[in-house]
Design a protein around this motif. Sequence first.
Motif, PDB file in Angstrom:
ATOM      1  N   LEU A  90      27.582 -19.650 -26.037  1.00  9.65           N
ATOM      2  CA  LEU A  90      26.795 -20.881 -25.931  1.00  9.65           C
ATOM      3  C   LEU A  90      26.334 -21.105 -24.501  1.00  9.65           C
ATOM      4  CD1 LEU A  90      28.823 -23.305 -28.237  1.00  9.65           C
ATOM      5  CD2 LEU A  90      26.646 -22.189 -28.750  1.00  9.65           C
ATOM      6  N   TYR A 109      24.008 -19.991 -35.566  1.00 12.14           N
ATOM      7  CA  TYR A 109      23.301 -21.143 -34.993  1.00 12.14           C
ATOM      8  C   TYR A 109      22.491 -21.824 -36.085  1.00 12.14           C
ATOM      9  CZ  TYR A 109      24.123 -19.482 -30.134  1.00 12.14           C
ATOM     10  OH  TYR A 109      24.677 -19.085 -28.948  1.00 12.14           O
ATOM     11  N   PRO A 110      22.355 -23.111 -36.055  1.00  2.00           N
ATOM     12  CA  PRO A 110      22.655 -24.079 -35.018  1.00  2.00           C
ATOM     13  C   PRO A 110      23.982 -24.801 -35.209  1.00  2.00           C
ATOM     14  CG  PRO A 110      21.205 -25.128 -36.568  1.00  2.00           C
ATOM     15  CD  PRO A 110      21.495 -23.723 -37.080  1.00  2.00           C
ATOM     16  N   ALA A 111      24.981 -24.121 -35.671  1.00  2.00           N
ATOM     17  CA  ALA A 111      26.295 -24.744 -35.882  1.00  2.00           C
ATOM     18  C   ALA A 111      26.890 -25.243 -34.564  1.00  2.00           C
ATOM     19  CB  ALA A 111      27.243 -23.747 -36.537  1.00  2.00           C
ATOM     20  N   LYS A 112      27.799 -26.181 -34.672  1.00  4.54           N
ATOM     21  CA  LYS A 112      28.495 -26.726 -33.501  1.00  4.54           C
ATOM     22  C   LYS A 112      29.579 -25.753 -33.034  1.00  4.54           C
ATOM     23  CE  LYS A 112      27.750 -31.497 -34.806  1.00  4.54           C
ATOM     24  NZ  LYS A 112      28.365 -32.776 -35.134  1.00  4.54           N
ATOM     25  N   HIS A 113      30.003 -25.965 -31.806  1.00 10.23           N
ATOM     26  CA  HIS A 113      31.008 -25.101 -31.173  1.00 10.23           C
ATOM     27  C   HIS A 113      32.214 -24.871 -32.093  1.00 10.23           C
ATOM     28  CE1 HIS A 113      33.316 -23.666 -27.533  1.00 10.23           C
ATOM     29  NE2 HIS A 113      34.286 -23.922 -28.385  1.00 10.23           N
ATOM     30  N   MET A 114      32.854 -25.937 -32.520  1.00 11.98           N
ATOM     31  CA  MET A 114      34.079 -25.786 -33.307  1.00 11.98           C
ATOM     32  C   MET A 114      33.820 -25.190 -34.683  1.00 11.98           C
ATOM     33  SD  MET A 114      36.469 -26.243 -31.261  1.00 11.98           S
ATOM     34  CE  MET A 114      37.793 -26.042 -32.437  1.00 11.98           C
ATOM     35  N   ASP A 115      32.616 -25.385 -35.233  1.00 18.72           N
ATOM     36  CA  ASP A 115      32.278 -24.744 -36.509  1.00 18.72           C
ATOM     37  C   ASP A 115      32.175 -23.233 -36.329  1.00 18.72           C
ATOM     38  OD1 ASP A 115      32.190 -27.210 -37.822  1.00 18.72           O
ATOM     39  OD2 ASP A 115      30.045 -27.471 -37.408  1.00 18.72           O
ATOM     40  N   LEU A 116      31.634 -22.803 -35.202  1.00 18.55           N
ATOM     41  CA  LEU A 116      31.538 -21.370 -34.915  1.00 18.55           C
ATOM     42  C   LEU A 116      32.925 -20.772 -34.669  1.00 18.55           C
ATOM     43  CD1 LEU A 116      28.415 -21.575 -32.595  1.00 18.55           C
ATOM     44  CD2 LEU A 116      28.486 -20.535 -34.875  1.00 18.55           C
ATOM     45  N   ASN A 164      37.467 -19.159 -29.413  1.00 19.84           N
ATOM     46  CA  ASN A 164      36.949 -20.194 -28.523  1.00 19.84           C
ATOM     47  C   ASN A 164      36.300 -19.577 -27.282  1.00 19.84           C
ATOM     48  OD1 ASN A 164      36.718 -23.101 -27.979  1.00 19.84           O
ATOM     49  ND2 ASN A 164      38.033 -22.623 -26.241  1.00 19.84           N
ATOM     50  N   LEU A 224      23.250 -23.460 -24.311  1.00 27.71           N
ATOM     51  CA  LEU A 224      23.493 -24.449 -25.370  1.00 27.71           C
ATOM     52  C   LEU A 224      24.757 -25.261 -25.132  1.00 27.71           C
ATOM     53  CD1 LEU A 224      22.536 -22.222 -28.414  1.00 27.71           C
ATOM     54  CD2 LEU A 224      21.150 -23.977 -27.302  1.00 27.71           C
ATOM     55  N   LYS A 225      25.417 -25.026 -24.032  1.00 28.59           N
ATOM     56  CA  LYS A 225      26.657 -25.748 -23.771  1.00 28.59           C
ATOM     57  C   LYS A 225      26.392 -26.953 -22.930  1.00 28.59           C
ATOM     58  CE  LYS A 225      31.345 -25.173 -22.318  1.00 28.59           C
ATOM     59  NZ  LYS A 225      32.359 -24.328 -21.810  1.00 28.59           N
TER      60      LYS A 225
END
Length: 71
Positions: free
Chosen positions: A65, A35-42, A58, A70-71
């Motif tokens: 999240l 965190y705080p990376a975006k969904h697709m980065d994770l 995914n 966080l989603k």
Amino acid sequence: MTEAPIKGPASYFPSIEKKYGRPVAEWKAEIRAGYPAKHMDLVAMLKNEHDMGHGHANALVAHTLAEDGLK
């Protein structure tokens, strides 16, 4: 009375633990460390650093999240 089948991202958890040899809690901790990376980065991190398949990565990220609001 029977339990309802597990649906959504959590339905992947048993196969993730079996295939990658680590409990879901460890994967979630690793995701949270990113965190705080975006969904697709994770998702990309799990795929690139741990050779995890896209669907499994995914599912873990989406569930984590959502669990953290966080989603």
